[in-house]
Design a protein around this motif. Structure first.
Motif, PDB file in Angstrom:
ATOM      1  N   ARG A 117       0.839  -1.187   0.000  1.00 18.94           N
ATOM      2  CA  ARG A 117       0.000   0.000   0.000  1.00 18.94           C
ATOM      3  C   ARG A 117       0.878   1.242   0.000  1.00 18.94           C
ATOM      4  O   ARG A 117       1.975   1.253   0.555  1.00 18.94           O
ATOM      5  N   TYR A 118       0.356   2.261  -0.664  1.00 20.93           N
ATOM      6  CA  TYR A 118       1.000   3.570  -0.624  1.00 20.93           C
ATOM      7  C   TYR A 118      -0.085   4.589  -0.307  1.00 20.93           C
ATOM      8  O   TYR A 118      -0.974   4.853  -1.130  1.00 20.93           O
ATOM      9  N   LEU A 119      -0.049   5.091   0.929  1.00 16.77           N
ATOM     10  CA  LEU A 119      -1.045   6.066   1.389  1.00 16.77           C
ATOM     11  C   LEU A 119      -2.465   5.569   1.108  1.00 16.77           C
ATOM     12  O   LEU A 119      -3.315   6.298   0.603  1.00 16.77           O
ATOM     13  N   GLY A 120      -2.702   4.298   1.437  1.00 11.73           N
ATOM     14  CA  GLY A 120      -4.021   3.716   1.258  1.00 11.73           C
ATOM     15  C   GLY A 120      -4.294   3.151  -0.120  1.00 11.73           C
ATOM     16  O   GLY A 120      -5.337   2.520  -0.321  1.00 11.73           O
ATOM     17  N   ARG A 121      -3.390   3.352  -1.071  1.00 10.97           N
ATOM     18  CA  ARG A 121      -3.598   2.847  -2.428  1.00 10.97           C
ATOM     19  C   ARG A 121      -2.959   1.468  -2.585  1.00 10.97           C
ATOM     20  O   ARG A 121      -1.845   1.245  -2.132  1.00 10.97           O
ATOM     21  N   ARG A 122      -3.656   0.559  -3.253  1.00 12.26           N
ATOM     22  CA  ARG A 122      -3.068  -0.735  -3.584  1.00 12.26           C
ATOM     23  C   ARG A 122      -2.092  -0.544  -4.738  1.00 12.26           C
ATOM     24  O   ARG A 122      -2.457  -0.022  -5.789  1.00 12.26           O
ATOM     25  N   VAL A 123      -0.848  -0.960  -4.559  1.00 15.35           N
ATOM     26  CA  VAL A 123       0.186  -0.745  -5.568  1.00 15.35           C
ATOM     27  C   VAL A 123       0.210  -1.946  -6.507  1.00 15.35           C
ATOM     28  O   VAL A 123       0.440  -3.086  -6.083  1.00 15.35           O
ATOM     29  N   MET A 124      -0.016  -1.686  -7.797  1.00 19.90           N
ATOM     30  CA  MET A 124      -0.052  -2.710  -8.835  1.00 19.90           C
ATOM     31  C   MET A 124       1.038  -2.412  -9.863  1.00 19.90           C
ATOM     32  O   MET A 124       1.539  -1.287  -9.951  1.00 19.90           O
ATOM     33  N   ALA A 125       1.394  -3.417 -10.636  1.00 22.73           N
ATOM     34  CA  ALA A 125       2.371  -3.225 -11.704  1.00 22.73           C
ATOM     35  C   ALA A 125       1.949  -4.036 -12.915  1.00 22.73           C
ATOM     36  O   ALA A 125       1.322  -5.095 -12.788  1.00 22.73           O
ATOM     37  N   VAL A 126       2.293  -3.532 -14.082  1.00 25.55           N
ATOM     38  CA  VAL A 126       1.993  -4.230 -15.333  1.00 25.55           C
ATOM     39  C   VAL A 126       3.298  -4.453 -16.077  1.00 25.55           C
ATOM     40  O   VAL A 126       4.204  -3.616 -16.051  1.00 25.55           O
ATOM     41  N   ASP A 127       3.417  -5.598 -16.704  1.00 27.81           N
ATOM     42  CA  ASP A 127       4.611  -5.906 -17.480  1.00 27.81           C
ATOM     43  C   ASP A 127       4.252  -6.974 -18.503  1.00 27.81           C
ATOM     44  O   ASP A 127       3.135  -7.503 -18.504  1.00 27.81           O
TER      45      ASP A 127
END
Length: 371
Positions: free
Chosen positions: A134-144
């Motif tokens: 999480r970053y400040l309540g946000r779910r951190v996702m990544a695409v590749d």
């Protein structure tokens, strides 16, 4: 020398193979496999030597034992299924390679895709908050994205593209394209999209992957995986982005209907970043982004408040996407000394294998990267 009361295991005992296959069958139990087969309309109308459920397990087995022939994998699977069900006597006779190929054609890739989608949903429901970055309540996702070689057959050549040749005498195979969306905390792949490389999907970020984003997500991507034309849709979904943008256009007004333009108006910020607008064609709405220039990469983000989101914090956060790259590169190969080359000679089989490799990765990855 075995301990008293033990027998020395034969060299061909294959206990480790049976355990590995049993793990797959426990992760994807028969009732779950039968359910997705029925939902995809692949339930048999008559009894067969190779029912659809067995074919699903066979596809997972050829992904697990990528270096073995059909006959070898079929024997291992038959032994494992007898072992798991505690059946006495010899395992059933392994089917011929021709029978297996016909059964794979009947099944198609859809049940494997549906099984992966269900497994990803179930895993997300069970996952603890500690494993979801999480970053400040946000779910951190990544695409590749990654690519795997496929056999050079007329059917595969018609469906898939060749990679660029990088030297005299280089031998290249057609390549199937796999794009994935993953959580940065657990490195678990939550959604995937298949296609040919590079014409069909272009960037890794596709509309299919975009549908998995939820309000409050923060999406990380490099310049080869992000599609700037999807920025308005991402913002409409309530998600934010933090993307590498080295190859984006210079600030100038666009002229073509599908051209991505970074508009020339800038607003400088005290931390050295600046705000500007991106527009994908004259008829598309503008999206305000913040540009972070400087080594090692130019980044763009829709997190425009420089006080709430300092540039050094965002740069450190962006580096988390490299863990997703390593996880994605593990799809399709359990050995570090081999490159993933699929075995299917027709596109439907290639898609079956790709979904099968994702299912095997879904099973093995938590063992290699526990919480």
């Amino acid at each position: 020398m075995p301990r008293p009361g033990q027998l020395r295991a034969a060299a061909t005992d294959g206990l480790s193979d049976r355990i590995a296959l049993a793990l797959l069958m426990r992760t994807f139990p028969p009732d779950a496999v039968d359910r997705v087969i029925a939902e995809c309309g692949r339930t048999e109308r008559r009894n067969r030597l190779l029912p659809a459920r067995t074919v699903v397990y066979f596809i997972l087995a050829i992904c697990l034992f990528a270096q073995h022939s059909y006959d070898q994998v079929a024997r291992r699977l038959a032994e494992a299924m007898s072992w798991v069900t505690r059946q006495d006597g010899c395992p059933p006779a392994a089917p011929t390679s021709a029978a297996i190929s016909r059964a794979r054609v009947r099944l198609g890739p859809e049940p494997l895709a549906a099984l992966f989608a269900q497994a990803a949903r179930d895993a997300r429901a069970r996952r603890t908050e500690e494993r979801c970055a999480r970053y400040l309540g946000r779910r951190v996702m990544a695409v590749d994205a990654t690519a795997m070689g496929v056999p050079d057959t007329p059917e595969n050549r018609a469906r898939y593209s060749y990679p660029p040749i990088t030297g005299a005498g280089s031998a290249a195979l057609p390549q199937a394209h796999l794009a994935a969306l993953a959580e940065c905390g657990s490195h678990s792949i939550t959604r995937a999209a298949l296609g040919k490389l590079p014409a069909e999907t272009g960037h890794a970020l596709t509309n299919d992957l975009l549908a998995a984003l939820t309000r409050g997500d923060l999406l990380l991507a490099d310049h080869g995986s992000a599609d700037p034309e999807l920025l308005p849709a991402i913002r409409a979904a309530g998600a934010d982005v933090l993307w590498r943008a080295d190859a984006w256009p210079v600030p100038q007004e666009g002229t073509g209907p599908s051209e991505v333009a970074v508009l020339p108006e800038r607003t400088a910020l005290p931390d050295g970043s600046y705000l500007c607008d991106v527009r994908c064609g004259p008829a598309r709405p503008r999206t305000k982004v913040r540009v972070l220039d400087g080594p090692p990469h130019r980044l763009i983000t829709t997190l425009v408040d420089h006080e709430a989101h300092p540039a050094p914090v965002l740069r450190a956060l962006y580096r988390r996407r490299w863990g997703i790259r390593a996880s994605l590169e593990a799809v399709g190969t359990l050995r570090r000394d081999t490159l993933p080359v699929l075995r299917s000679r027709w596109p439907g089989g290639v898609e079956q294998e790709l979904w099968g490799h994702l299912l095997v990765h879904h099973t093995i990855h938590p063992l290699l990267h526990p919480a």
